[in-house]
Structure formats: C-alpha cells, structure tokens
Design a protein around this motif. Structure first.
Motif, PDB file in Angstrom:
ATOM      1  N   UNK A 202       0.866  -1.086  -0.023  1.00  0.00           N
ATOM      2  CA  UNK A 202       0.097  -0.011   0.117  1.00  0.00           C
ATOM      3  C   UNK A 202       0.735   1.208   0.088  1.00  0.00           C
ATOM      4  N   UNK A 203       2.056   1.303  -0.483  1.00  0.00           N
ATOM      5  CA  UNK A 203       3.089   2.719  -0.417  1.00  0.00           C
ATOM      6  C   UNK A 203       3.399   2.485  -1.883  1.00  0.00           C
ATOM      7  N   UNK A 204       3.394   3.817  -2.175  1.00  0.00           N
ATOM      8  CA  UNK A 204       3.879   4.227  -3.670  1.00  0.00           C
ATOM      9  C   UNK A 204       5.285   4.404  -3.945  1.00  0.00           C
ATOM     10  N   UNK A 205       6.264   3.997  -2.725  1.00  0.00           N
ATOM     11  CA  UNK A 205       7.629   4.086  -2.870  1.00  0.00           C
ATOM     12  C   UNK A 205       8.027   2.593  -2.660  1.00  0.00           C
ATOM     13  N   UNK A 206       9.573   2.360  -3.149  1.00  0.00           N
ATOM     14  CA  UNK A 206       9.901   1.248  -2.866  1.00  0.00           C
ATOM     15  C   UNK A 206      11.653   1.854  -2.292  1.00  0.00           C
ATOM     16  N   UNK A 207      11.723   1.270  -1.253  1.00  0.00           N
ATOM     17  CA  UNK A 207      13.065   1.367  -0.755  1.00  0.00           C
ATOM     18  C   UNK A 207      14.150   0.170  -1.203  1.00  0.00           C
ATOM     19  N   UNK A 208      15.385   0.363  -1.573  1.00  0.00           N
ATOM     20  CA  UNK A 208      15.970  -0.680  -2.179  1.00  0.00           C
ATOM     21  C   UNK A 208      17.501  -0.556  -1.611  1.00  0.00           C
ATOM     22  N   UNK A 209      18.020  -1.771  -1.337  1.00  0.00           N
ATOM     23  CA  UNK A 209      19.645  -1.559  -1.044  1.00  0.00           C
ATOM     24  C   UNK A 209      20.358  -2.654  -2.089  1.00  0.00           C
ATOM     25  N   UNK A 210      21.373  -2.105  -2.782  1.00  0.00           N
ATOM     26  CA  UNK A 210      21.886  -2.916  -3.854  1.00  0.00           C
ATOM     27  C   UNK A 210      23.375  -3.130  -3.221  1.00  0.00           C
ATOM     28  N   UNK A 211      23.681  -4.417  -3.455  1.00  0.00           N
ATOM     29  CA  UNK A 211      25.165  -4.859  -2.767  1.00  0.00           C
ATOM     30  C   UNK A 211      25.647  -5.725  -4.059  1.00  0.00           C
ATOM     31  N   UNK A 212      26.990  -5.558  -4.019  1.00  0.00           N
ATOM     32  CA  UNK A 212      27.923  -6.334  -5.192  1.00  0.00           C
ATOM     33  C   UNK A 212      28.095  -7.609  -4.516  1.00  0.00           C
ATOM     34  N   UNK A 213      27.073  -8.584  -4.430  1.00  0.00           N
ATOM     35  CA  UNK A 213      27.318  -9.915  -4.090  1.00  0.00           C
ATOM     36  C   UNK A 213      26.468 -10.746  -4.827  1.00  0.00           C
ATOM     37  N   UNK A 214      26.918 -12.256  -4.931  1.00  0.00           N
ATOM     38  CA  UNK A 214      26.096 -13.155  -5.565  1.00  0.00           C
ATOM     39  C   UNK A 214      24.911 -13.487  -4.959  1.00  0.00           C
ATOM     40  N   UNK A 215      24.796 -13.555  -3.633  1.00  0.00           N
ATOM     41  CA  UNK A 215      23.852 -13.928  -2.909  1.00  0.00           C
ATOM     42  C   UNK A 215      23.903 -13.645  -1.498  1.00  0.00           C
TER      43      UNK A 215
END
Length: 261
Positions: A202-215
């Motif tokens: 129910x939110x119009x935004x998305x917070x994301x964290x991007x990491x240089x990892x395979x998993x």
C-alpha cells in the motif's frame, strides 16, 4: 571387551601371540607328550611317528584358525577406527562451521544494535534524510564487508528515482552497475548484485539496497530487509514532517511544541 578400539586391538594382539606361543610349545613338546603307540579297538596300532604327525597337524590347524580369527578381528577394528576418524573429522568441521556461524551472528547483532541505536533525531527534511542514508550506507559497508552499496528510493508509479545515495570504500574506485528502477521494483535478478527491498503493497515508494554480492544467506537477508524498512520509514517521516511537526515533534530536546501540549 573394552569399547576402546585401540585397547581392543592390543588385547587381540596379546591374545594371539599368547595362543601362538602356546601352540609352538605344544609342537615342540609333542615328541615328549605323545605315547609310543596307541591301539584302537585292539586292532589298529598307531606308531609314535604317526601320532606326532597328527598332533602337529592339529596344532598347526589350530594356529592357522587363530591367525585367521586375529586378522579378521583386526581388519574389522581397523575399519571401525577409520569410521571413527571420519566421524571425528566431520564433527570437527561441523563445530568449526558452528563457531564461524556464531561469530557471524554476533557481528550482525552488533551491526543491528549500532544501526538502530545511533539515531537520536528523526529527519525533518530531505537533506537530513540524505545524511542518514550516508550513515546507514557506512554501517552496511561494515556489516556486509562489500566495496560499495547503493541505497535508492523509487516512485513505483512512474519508476523515477526520488533519492539515491552510494557509499564506497575510499580504497576502491566508484562502481556504477547501471541497474534500472524497473528491475528493482519488479525484483528481477541482476548478475553480480543482490537487491534487497522491503516493499509494502500500500505504499507508492520502494526502498532498495543494492550490494555487489552473488547472494545473501537467510540471516543476512533478514538483517538487510530490517535496515531497508527502517530507511523507508525514515523517508516517510521526513516527508510528513511539515504536517506532523506541530503534533509529534519538539523544538528542542525534551520540549514539546505549544500546540502539541
């Protein structure tokens, strides 16, 4: 018999040597022990040489059977020793993995405590929120042991970036993986990177964290989702501050605004 295989092997060896020694003594003493002749049913008479030969053959047969039984027992216990050694190696590896896992969890717990206890004031505007993004980015670098991290807030309605912060280690050059917002919002896999989101329906935004990892493992994923959720909440608070400052915020530490009572 002892349950200790080493002691059992020593016992078997001692018993075998004792039996063999006894057999050799009997073989050597056969000419002295055997009678001159034996009459069977008063019809068959066995001379001394024949009796000695039979006795020696019987003793050699018994010695062979004892040797065979000894070799069989030794082989079985050697196999048991090999199994015990393999089990010990497996248990040592499991203990090492357990201690390593406990150490990793302790580090992550310290990271969680550090991340959530260092916030004394909530952000009141976009600038303060970006400062907090830098703080969280630095903590993520320390917890996840990566060279860089990107924290991004996306408007899921038009896929535009609202705010973004990238934190890198000073010894590494800036890396730009060129990850589009659609891939972040739709959860598409990106080679060489892990994208962690805590999107609410129910939110119009998305917070994301991007990491240089395979998993990420399960515990690391839970930790990062908690941090992303915290960042998302702080962004919402920073945008709602003008409307809520009179009711929920203080002008100074411990002093509530007049309209807030």
């Amino acid at each position: 018999m002892s349950k200790d295989p080493i002691k059992t092997l020593r016992y078997l060896k001692t018993a075998f040597l004792a039996v063999v020694g006894f057999m050799l003594l009997l073989i050597a003493a056969t000419p002295l022990l055997g009678p001159r002749r034996i009459a069977l049913f008063n019809r068959f008479v066995f001379e001394e040489n024949a009796i000695e030969t039979v006795l020696i053959l019987v003793l050699f047969a018994l010695a062979y059977l004892a040797s065979r039984a000894y070799r069989t027992a030794v082989t079985a216990y050697k196999k048991r020793l090999l199994r015990l050694a393999a089990d010990r190696s497996v248990m040592a590896d499991r203990l090492t993995d357990a201690f390593r896992y406990i150490g990793t969890v302790n580090v992550q717990l310290q990271g969680i405590r550090s991340a959530f206890s260092g916030l004394n004031r909530l952000p009141e505007n976009r600038r303060q929120f970006k400062d907090l993004m830098g703080m969280f980015g630095g903590k993520i670098l320390g917890m996840m042991n990566v060279d860089w991290v990107t924290v991004r807030i996306i408007d899921r309605r038009n896929l535009r970036t609202i705010v973004e912060h990238r934190e890198i280690r000073k010894i590494h050059p800036l890396v730009d993986p060129h990850i589009g917002n659609r891939a972040v919002v739709e959860g598409k896999p990106v080679p060489g990177c892990v994208i962690v989101t805590d999107a609410k329906d129910n939110l119009s935004i998305v917070a994301a964290c991007i990491l240089p990892l395979d998993h990420l493992d399960k515990e690391e994923t839970i930790l990062m989702q908690a941090l992303v959720g915290e960042i998302e909440m702080l962004f919402i608070i920073s945008n709602l501050y003008p409307a809520l400052k009179e009711d929920f915020f203080t002008n100074e530490v411990g002093i509530v605004s007049a309209s807030g009572g």
